[in-house]
Write a protein that holds these residues in place. Sequence first.
Motif, mmCIF file in Angstrom:
data_model
loop_
_atom_site.group_PDB
_atom_site.id
_atom_site.type_symbol
_atom_site.label_atom_id
_atom_site.label_comp_id
_atom_site.label_asym_id
_atom_site.label_seq_id
_atom_site.Cartn_x
_atom_site.Cartn_y
_atom_site.Cartn_z
ATOM 1 N N PRO A 165 10.709 -6.130 -10.520
ATOM 2 C CA PRO A 165 8.847 -6.372 -9.773
ATOM 3 C C PRO A 165 8.341 -5.711 -10.924
ATOM 4 N N ASP A 166 6.788 -5.681 -10.429
ATOM 5 C CA ASP A 166 5.618 -5.672 -10.322
ATOM 6 C C ASP A 166 5.163 -3.646 -10.717
ATOM 7 N N VAL A 167 5.517 -3.630 -9.485
ATOM 8 C CA VAL A 167 5.622 -2.460 -9.045
ATOM 9 C C VAL A 167 6.639 -1.572 -8.161
ATOM 10 N N VAL A 168 6.524 -0.319 -8.735
ATOM 11 C CA VAL A 168 8.023 0.780 -8.001
ATOM 12 C C VAL A 168 7.215 1.407 -7.118
ATOM 13 N N LEU A 169 7.578 2.000 -6.014
ATOM 14 C CA LEU A 169 7.183 2.612 -5.049
ATOM 15 C C LEU A 169 8.594 3.502 -4.909
ATOM 16 N N THR A 170 7.678 4.616 -5.859
ATOM 17 C CA THR A 170 9.275 5.326 -5.110
ATOM 18 C C THR A 170 9.481 7.215 -5.008
ATOM 19 N N ASP A 171 10.152 7.308 -4.018
ATOM 20 C CA ASP A 171 9.928 8.551 -3.791
ATOM 21 C C ASP A 171 10.667 9.686 -4.963
ATOM 22 N N ILE A 172 9.930 10.952 -5.415
ATOM 23 C CA ILE A 172 10.425 11.747 -6.279
ATOM 24 C C ILE A 172 11.265 12.624 -6.283
ATOM 25 N N LYS A 173 11.903 13.434 -4.939
ATOM 26 C CA LYS A 173 13.186 13.590 -4.961
ATOM 27 C C LYS A 173 14.140 12.641 -3.915
ATOM 28 N N MET A 174 14.764 12.257 -4.716
ATOM 29 C CA MET A 174 15.734 11.624 -4.299
ATOM 30 C C MET A 174 17.370 12.067 -4.683
ATOM 31 N N PRO A 175 18.427 11.662 -4.223
ATOM 32 C CA PRO A 175 19.975 11.741 -4.267
ATOM 33 C C PRO A 175 20.696 11.221 -5.688
ATOM 34 N N GLU A 181 -4.621 3.700 1.782
ATOM 35 C CA GLU A 181 -4.895 4.368 0.287
ATOM 36 C C GLU A 181 -3.386 3.462 -0.220
ATOM 37 N N LEU A 182 -2.193 3.237 0.529
ATOM 38 C CA LEU A 182 -1.624 1.894 -0.224
ATOM 39 C C LEU A 182 -2.648 1.214 -0.855
ATOM 40 N N ALA A 183 -3.218 0.665 0.115
ATOM 41 C CA ALA A 183 -3.680 -1.055 -0.033
ATOM 42 C C ALA A 183 -5.023 -0.821 -1.470
ATOM 43 N N SER A 184 -4.916 0.295 -1.095
ATOM 44 C CA SER A 184 -6.457 0.553 -2.453
ATOM 45 C C SER A 184 -5.505 0.164 -3.957
ATOM 46 N N VAL A 185 -4.379 1.318 -3.645
ATOM 47 C CA VAL A 185 -3.830 1.644 -5.218
ATOM 48 C C VAL A 185 -2.969 -0.088 -5.336
ATOM 49 N N LEU A 186 -2.464 -0.966 -4.574
ATOM 50 C CA LEU A 186 -2.106 -1.883 -4.935
ATOM 51 C C LEU A 186 -2.631 -2.684 -5.149
ATOM 52 N N LYS A 187 -3.869 -3.245 -4.704
ATOM 53 C CA LYS A 187 -5.345 -4.082 -4.739
ATOM 54 C C LYS A 187 -5.997 -3.364 -6.242
ATOM 55 N N ARG A 188 -5.717 -2.595 -6.742
ATOM 56 C CA ARG A 188 -6.068 -1.773 -7.986
ATOM 57 C C ARG A 188 -5.188 -2.707 -9.208
ATOM 58 N N LEU A 189 -3.954 -2.599 -9.018
ATOM 59 C CA LEU A 189 -2.423 -2.783 -9.944
ATOM 60 C C LEU A 189 -2.698 -4.005 -9.487
ATOM 61 N N GLU A 190 -3.366 -5.566 -8.738
ATOM 62 C CA GLU A 190 -2.793 -6.517 -8.568
ATOM 63 C C GLU A 190 -3.884 -7.009 -9.668
ATOM 64 N N ASN A 191 -5.313 -6.644 -8.948
ATOM 65 C CA ASN A 191 -6.398 -6.813 -10.640
ATOM 66 C C ASN A 191 -6.234 -6.678 -11.619
ATOM 67 N N ASP A 192 -5.233 -5.374 -12.220
ATOM 68 C CA ASP A 192 -4.886 -4.427 -13.500
ATOM 69 C C ASP A 192 -3.817 -5.960 -13.734
ATOM 70 N N LYS A 193 -3.276 -6.689 -12.928
ATOM 71 C CA LYS A 193 -1.951 -7.781 -13.564
ATOM 72 C C LYS A 193 -2.898 -9.351 -13.554
ATOM 73 N N ASP A 194 -3.237 -9.209 -12.781
ATOM 74 C CA ASP A 194 -4.667 -10.817 -13.590
ATOM 75 C C ASP A 194 -5.197 -10.348 -14.660
ATOM 76 N N GLU A 195 -5.658 -9.600 -14.356
ATOM 77 C CA GLU A 195 -6.051 -8.760 -16.296
ATOM 78 C C GLU A 195 -5.659 -9.655 -17.184
ATOM 79 N N THR A 196 -4.762 -8.511 -17.333
ATOM 80 C CA THR A 196 -3.838 -9.659 -18.604
ATOM 81 C C THR A 196 -3.326 -10.657 -19.088
ATOM 82 N N LEU A 197 -2.494 -11.467 -17.314
ATOM 83 C CA LEU A 197 -2.148 -12.400 -17.435
ATOM 84 C C LEU A 197 -3.289 -13.745 -18.297
#
Length: 264
Positions: free
Chosen positions: A49-59, A111-127
């Motif tokens: 994946p390009d992005v991992v959305l992960t909880d901090i507290k997990m077993p 807020e989630l959409a804003s974060v993902l949009k920023r990461l998508e833009n970052d990805k497009d810039e590096t491609l």
Amino acid sequence: MLKLYIAEDEEIIRRGLVCTVDWLRLGVRVVGDAPDGRTALMGIRETKPDVVLTDIKMPRMDGLTLARELQAEHNPAKVVFLTSYADFDYAQEAVRLQAADYLLKPIDETELASVLKRLENDKDETLPEDSEPVDGVEKDWRSELIREYYSGNPYVKHVLAAIKQGYQGKMSIETLAAEQGVSMSYLSRKIKEETGMTFGSLLAKYRLKKSLELLAAGTWRVYEVAEQTGFGDYKNYCIVFKKYLHTTPKAFMQQVAAGLKLEE
């Protein structure tokens, strides 16, 4: 289109994220999910994946350890931490691990959409800077198709609009293809290319999203929700619910009710 992997040990939250967020609208495709960090690590290695959305507290393996493992493997996936604990110590560790961001539960979709949009833009810039394909960071050709769709691709756009408007009634890909003057096989292929899902899955997930809203309201009985969201009979609704959410409508309602009591 960003590829997203979700790691969250709370079943109701994880399934809610997978099935109720309008990922297509956000330009995101969920490629996998896991209830703990160790399982997630294996899934991330496989799905890249390009992005991992992960909880901090997990077993088994928590989110911070998962991020360290990915960092040690030089995995290019961006990590967004998700937690119920507004603890500065966790935030500090997240920063040290070069986290892409840090979100608190319950997730604010804007807020989630804003974060993902920023990461998508970052990805497009590096491609454009990548002259040679590299395993795990190669350009996802589906991103071109999704941009075409958002700029007015008539076929998938028509299907998605039809689902949102007519999910409560009977729908078939045969009818939607005929309406547009294309073959069913062509339309099916186009839908799969742009969304990563079949027409049946798209329709079922949208109906489930709407049904969860009704169940959470606590106003209607399960069979009434089934009727109002296009599933028809109670039995069929429970089968589809179990397939995608790995629980039952009644169990979901009980979990919601228990959560509300805890908040009180």
